[in-house]
Enzyme design. Structure first.
Site, short mmCIF file in Angstrom:
data_model
loop_
_atom_site.label_atom_id
_atom_site.label_comp_id
_atom_site.label_asym_id
_atom_site.label_seq_id
_atom_site.Cartn_x
_atom_site.Cartn_y
_atom_site.Cartn_z
N THR A 168 0.84 -1.19 0.00
CA THR A 168 0.00 0.00 0.00
C THR A 168 0.88 1.25 0.00
O THR A 168 1.87 1.31 0.72
CB THR A 168 -0.92 0.00 1.24
OG1 THR A 168 -1.78 -1.14 1.19
CG2 THR A 168 -1.77 1.26 1.29
N GLU A 367 -2.39 -8.37 6.54
CA GLU A 367 -1.90 -8.33 7.92
C GLU A 367 -2.43 -9.50 8.75
O GLU A 367 -2.81 -9.37 9.91
CB GLU A 367 -2.22 -6.98 8.57
CG GLU A 367 -1.54 -5.85 7.81
CD GLU A 367 -1.53 -4.54 8.56
OE1 GLU A 367 -1.45 -4.58 9.80
OE2 GLU A 367 -1.57 -3.50 7.89
#
Length: 387
Positions: A168, A367
């Site tokens: 990201t 994550e």
């Protein structure tokens, strides 16, 4: 008195005046600046970077870090509320803030030198320096120890080779926090945009997080000075410590997405008339929406307690895993159910549910996948690792 349909247990009463003020400020920003443009940004596959200066001006970047570095010095619950309200707008906006704050500013603060903190953190808090976090590799996924990117010492520098994926902010970033294998274990490096051999390539054709920049990073004999190595941590505990910080914010964010979907469907089902009565007057619709409210309430209570544990210095990674697992699953189920209640209209990005549902496919994966977090809890219960 009627209850707040999005806060049936009055969780807001558990917040301090400062925490409520933070929530209200970010909620206004989301309502006024994010929601009016985010559907088009998602359609266009465009991160609305024009919002970054406003996000920074509100103190939302590195909000939990000390004021001496230009940050707001807020507590963990306030950071959670920031994530919740931003994700009520879109997961891509929350992801930008999570990466900048928890995955980039936090490791510089926690693992860097005072010189590194002074060099980068104030500019990052102002949104003038954008960061990305390079851990995941194309073959690695849920096994970060299987790391191929490496750094070799060469005089006063390090030479970095390898690649990272699903990053990201990658093509926006001025710096990348890159984790690499060395002869002395995994270490972190601050790689700067423009260093010879460092390249970022944006990943296209996404059906999720379209209002967010996702990239691959490539390192071909990138020479990084010793001054850019984060000296105060070695091994996987470095990047995993960052991920615990970011996952904590993720436990709050999906609540915002779920609330946005429930809010939309409550309004829609009251106005949509089928068989001479509103859809909201049917038992099946009410049962579905009651179930959504029940699960949102459980998630809200979970994260407030998690935030209090974090602020007291008692939060454990397993507790974060439980909340990430529960709240991401809650939100994606609600988004899908709301899409269904919207009928055919629910497949368009004129409504929020399909956009949130698609975004949450990434949030439930990144994550730590749902399975990984289930196994973390299972290991805690049994004392046996099933990884």
């Amino acid at each position: 008195m009627a209850l707040n349909p999005y806060d049936l247990y009055d969780v807001r009463s558990l917040l301090s005046d400062e925490e409520r003020a933070v929530q209200d400020t970010v909620a206004r920003f989301t309502d006024e600046r994010v929601i009016p443009i985010i559907g088009d940004a998602f359609d266009q596959g465009r991160f609305p970077k024009e919002l970054v200066p406003e996000i920074a001006a509100l103190g939302l970047l590195g909000s939990s870090l000390p004021e001496q570095y230009g940050c707001a010095g807020l507590n963990a619950v306030s950071y959670g509320l920031i994530c919740q309200e931003l994700e009520r707008g879109d997961s891509g906006i929350r992801s930008f803030v999570s990466v900048q704050s928890s995955l980039c500013m936090y490791p510089i603060f926690a693992y860097g030198t005072e010189e590194q903190r002074q060099r980068w953190l104030p500019g990052m808090a102002r949104g003038e320096i954008i960061g990305c976090f390079g851990l995941t590799e194309p073959h690695g996924g849920s096994d970060p120890a299987n790391m191929k990117t490496n750094a070799k010492r060469d005089g006063g520098d390090w030479v970095l080779n390898g690649s990272k994926m699903w990053i990201t902010n990658g093509n926006l970033a001025d710096i990348a926090i890159v984790w690499a294998q060395t002869d002395d274990g995994i270490q972190g490096f601050v790689v700067e945009k423009g260093m010879p051999g460092f390249a970022a390539q944006e990943i296209k054709h996404k059906m999720s997080l379209r209002a967010s920049v996702t990239s691959s990073l490539f390192f071909d004999n990138v020479r990084v000075p010793e001054a850019n190595r984060l000296p105060n941590v070695k091994g996987l505990k470095g990047p995993l410590g960052c991920l615990t910080q970011a996952r904590y914010g993720i436990t709050w964010g999906p609540i915002g997405a779920a609330i946005a979907c429930l809010d939309e469907v409550l309004g829609y089902t009251k106005e949509r008339i089928l068989f001479e009565r509103p859809v909201a007057a049917t038992q099946s619709a009410q049962i579905k929406m009651a179930e959504m409210a029940r699960r949102i309430t459980m998630a809200q209570l979970l994260v407030v307690q998690l935030g209090r544990l974090k602020d007291a210095g008692n939060m454990q990674p397993t507790q974060v895993s439980l909340a990430k697992w529960n709240n991401c699953r809650m939100a994606i189920d609600i988004a899908r159910e709301c899409r269904d209640l919207l009928g055919g209209a629910g497949i368009t990005t004129e409504h929020a549910a399909i956009r949130h549902a698609l975004n949450l496919e990434s949030v439930i994966t990144y994550e730590g996948t749902e399975t990984v977090h289930q196994l973390v809890v299972g290991r805690e219960l049994t004392g046996i690792s099933a990884f």
